[in-house]
Design a protein around this motif. Structure first.
Motif, PDB file in Angstrom:
ATOM      1  N   GLU A 304      -0.566   6.617   1.677  1.00  0.00           N
ATOM      2  CA  GLU A 304      -1.184   5.796   0.624  1.00  0.00           C
ATOM      3  C   GLU A 304      -0.314   4.600   0.262  1.00  0.00           C
ATOM      4  O   GLU A 304      -0.799   3.458   0.165  1.00  0.00           O
ATOM      5  CB  GLU A 304      -1.424   6.647  -0.622  1.00  0.00           C
ATOM      6  CG  GLU A 304      -1.974   5.870  -1.807  1.00  0.00           C
ATOM      7  CD  GLU A 304      -1.440   6.393  -3.126  1.00  0.00           C
ATOM      8  OE1 GLU A 304      -0.604   5.701  -3.750  1.00  0.00           O
ATOM      9  OE2 GLU A 304      -1.858   7.485  -3.537  1.00  0.00           O
ATOM     10  N   LEU A 305       0.995   4.828   0.082  1.00  0.00           N
ATOM     11  CA  LEU A 305       1.897   3.741  -0.305  1.00  0.00           C
ATOM     12  C   LEU A 305       2.014   2.686   0.790  1.00  0.00           C
ATOM     13  O   LEU A 305       2.116   1.487   0.510  1.00  0.00           O
ATOM     14  CB  LEU A 305       3.266   4.312  -0.660  1.00  0.00           C
ATOM     15  CG  LEU A 305       3.298   5.168  -1.931  1.00  0.00           C
ATOM     16  CD1 LEU A 305       4.629   5.892  -2.066  1.00  0.00           C
ATOM     17  CD2 LEU A 305       3.037   4.312  -3.158  1.00  0.00           C
ATOM     18  N   LYS A 306       2.002   3.125   2.036  1.00  0.00           N
ATOM     19  CA  LYS A 306       2.045   2.171   3.140  1.00  0.00           C
ATOM     20  C   LYS A 306       0.755   1.355   3.208  1.00  0.00           C
ATOM     21  O   LYS A 306       0.779   0.145   3.468  1.00  0.00           O
ATOM     22  CB  LYS A 306       2.276   2.905   4.463  1.00  0.00           C
ATOM     23  CG  LYS A 306       3.699   3.430   4.639  1.00  0.00           C
ATOM     24  CD  LYS A 306       4.705   2.280   4.668  1.00  0.00           C
ATOM     25  CE  LYS A 306       6.113   2.761   4.925  1.00  0.00           C
ATOM     26  NZ  LYS A 306       7.103   1.646   4.912  1.00  0.00           N
ATOM     27  N   LEU A 307      -0.384   1.995   2.984  1.00  0.00           N
ATOM     28  CA  LEU A 307      -1.658   1.278   2.980  1.00  0.00           C
ATOM     29  C   LEU A 307      -1.697   0.250   1.850  1.00  0.00           C
ATOM     30  O   LEU A 307      -2.166  -0.883   2.040  1.00  0.00           O
ATOM     31  CB  LEU A 307      -2.820   2.266   2.830  1.00  0.00           C
ATOM     32  CG  LEU A 307      -3.113   3.158   4.038  1.00  0.00           C
ATOM     33  CD1 LEU A 307      -4.132   4.229   3.661  1.00  0.00           C
ATOM     34  CD2 LEU A 307      -3.628   2.338   5.211  1.00  0.00           C
ATOM     35  N   LEU A 308      -1.198   0.625   0.683  1.00  0.00           N
ATOM     36  CA  LEU A 308      -1.173  -0.306  -0.450  1.00  0.00           C
ATOM     37  C   LEU A 308      -0.270  -1.504  -0.159  1.00  0.00           C
ATOM     38  O   LEU A 308      -0.525  -2.611  -0.643  1.00  0.00           O
ATOM     39  CB  LEU A 308      -0.695   0.412  -1.709  1.00  0.00           C
ATOM     40  CG  LEU A 308      -1.673   1.415  -2.341  1.00  0.00           C
ATOM     41  CD1 LEU A 308      -0.979   2.212  -3.440  1.00  0.00           C
ATOM     42  CD2 LEU A 308      -2.901   0.697  -2.894  1.00  0.00           C
ATOM     43  N   SER A 309       0.777  -1.270   0.623  1.00  0.00           N
ATOM     44  CA  SER A 309       1.736  -2.347   0.915  1.00  0.00           C
ATOM     45  C   SER A 309       1.205  -3.337   1.940  1.00  0.00           C
ATOM     46  O   SER A 309       1.526  -4.527   1.879  1.00  0.00           O
ATOM     47  CB  SER A 309       3.050  -1.746   1.422  1.00  0.00           C
ATOM     48  OG  SER A 309       3.636  -0.919   0.449  1.00  0.00           O
ATOM     49  N   TYR A 310       0.397  -2.856   2.895  1.00  0.00           N
ATOM     50  CA  TYR A 310       0.046  -3.698   4.039  1.00  0.00           C
ATOM     51  C   TYR A 310      -1.432  -4.033   4.164  1.00  0.00           C
ATOM     52  O   TYR A 310      -1.791  -4.950   4.906  1.00  0.00           O
ATOM     53  CB  TYR A 310       0.522  -3.031   5.335  1.00  0.00           C
ATOM     54  CG  TYR A 310       2.022  -2.897   5.425  1.00  0.00           C
ATOM     55  CD1 TYR A 310       2.818  -4.009   5.647  1.00  0.00           C
ATOM     56  CD2 TYR A 310       2.636  -1.653   5.266  1.00  0.00           C
ATOM     57  CE1 TYR A 310       4.204  -3.893   5.717  1.00  0.00           C
ATOM     58  CE2 TYR A 310       4.016  -1.529   5.346  1.00  0.00           C
ATOM     59  CZ  TYR A 310       4.795  -2.649   5.563  1.00  0.00           C
ATOM     60  OH  TYR A 310       6.164  -2.532   5.629  1.00  0.00           O
TER      61      TYR A 310
END
Length: 353
Positions: A304-310
């Motif tokens: 989730e955090l990676k998706l929010l970042s990129y």
């Protein structure tokens, strides 16, 4: 462990609730949805007890010696610890641990305190209860062997004693007691040993629905009081005022047991219609999610955090489809590939990893 479909399916139902719960203010803002997901961790820990009991039963003996107990525990927790170690390294990359080179001291602190991500507390309980499982199972078998007329009173007494231990030590030795989780885990062991199926009697569905509705009603009062700033326990929760959401209070435990009973009946009935395409699809999805529930639990927030970042997605419906698909199925695919590579190395080079 003997494969029992409904065990995986209920774990699948629980891991869906875990992931959805952790998406508040990302994929949803509903407090009602949060309320409905509160059965999640309690159900996972109960099912952890069921699987531990079946695993020990399949060995055909009670682990009597210290070395037998150590061997069982190490075999059980090693794969989880390996996944936790890799997960901790991955989550630590989200912070400043690796900015100027790896800070081993910080990484070790994350590992020892299960603090690389807030949801890693579950791994702590998994390790603790895995260590305790041979002893709890031995007590359950001892009570069972005393005879039919008294064993349920013995189970009740054991549950109350373990609840008292967990509740009494939660402020001092939370690693040991886990509040109400110790009793929930022991209930799972009892159900696994007794091979309880709530589908055997028609009136169990009625009982399960009543427990579910009463538990949900009581949990609703507690939860909406909590989000409005009222933290004083009400109703049955006054009996255990230190318990809240995690570890769960009596309301959430009652709600969770209702979910478990109704879900057990639903999935056992559904499994009889595996020749139906729609039923088979539902069976496969929940079984798959349950089989890989621990991998999903460890990795869903990282994804989730990676998706929010990129990835920026403005349409909430498209965002939900992409995010939930990634959080559920990327861990499954990665684990599947890892298992295939491991089997290939094992058989080709006669190695074990």
């Amino acid at each position: 462990m003997r494969k029992i479909p409904w065990i995986y399916q209920i774990r699948g139902l629980a891991i869906i609730a875990v992931v959805v719960c952790h998406q508040q203010f990302v994929l949803h803002t509903s407090e009602a949805i949060q309320l409905l997901t509160l059965y999640s961790v309690t159900t996972l820990i109960f099912m952890m007890g069921v699987t531990a009991s079946i695993s020990l039963k399949n060995r055909g003996i009670i682990l009597k010696t210290f070395l037998q107990k150590c061997g069982y525990v190490l075999k059980k927790i090693f794969p989880v610890m390996a996944a936790y170690f890799v997960g901790t390294i991955a989550y630590s990359t989200l912070y400043d641990t690796w900015v100027n080179g790896p800070k081993i001291r910080v990484l070790v602190d994350y590992l020892l305190h299960f603090s690389a991500s807030a949801h890693f507390y579950f791994i702590k309980y998994f390790i603790c209860f895995s260590i305790l499982s041979p002893m709890i199972y031995a007590l359950v078998v001892c009570i069972k062997n005393r005879g039919n007329s008294w064993r349920w009173y013995g189970y009740l007494l054991l549950g109350l004693v373990l609840f008292a231990i967990g509740y009494g030590f939660m402020d001092y030795l939370p690693f040991l007691g886990g509040g109400s989780y110790l009793m929930i885990y022991s209930l799972g062991i009892i159900c696994g040993e007794e091979e309880i199926s709530f589908n055997k009697k028609k009136y169990f569905l009625f009982i399960g629905i009543i427990i579910l509705l009463i538990g949900l009603w009581s949990t609703k009062i507690f939860y909406f009081n909590r989000i409005t700033g009222i933290h004083n326990p009400v109703g049955i929760d006054k009996l255990v005022p230190k318990l809240s959401i995690n570890p769960p209070n009596l309301s959430i435990m009652l709600y969770s047991m209702g979910v478990i009973i109704v879900a057990n009946i639903f999935f056992e009935k559904l499994n009889r219609y595996a020749d139906n395409k729609i039923a088979l699809m539902i069976i496969k999805v929940f079984s798959l999610l349950g089989k890989y529930s621990l991998d999903i639990f460890i990795w869903h927030l990282f994804i989730e955090l990676k998706l929010l970042s990129y990835i920026v997605i403005n349409n909430i419906y498209i965002k939900r489809v992409i995010y939930y698909s990634c959080m559920f199925f990327i861990p499954i695919v990665v684990r599947y590939i890892y298992e295939k590579i491991k089997m290939f190395i094992k058989y080709k080079y006669n190695l074990y990893i």
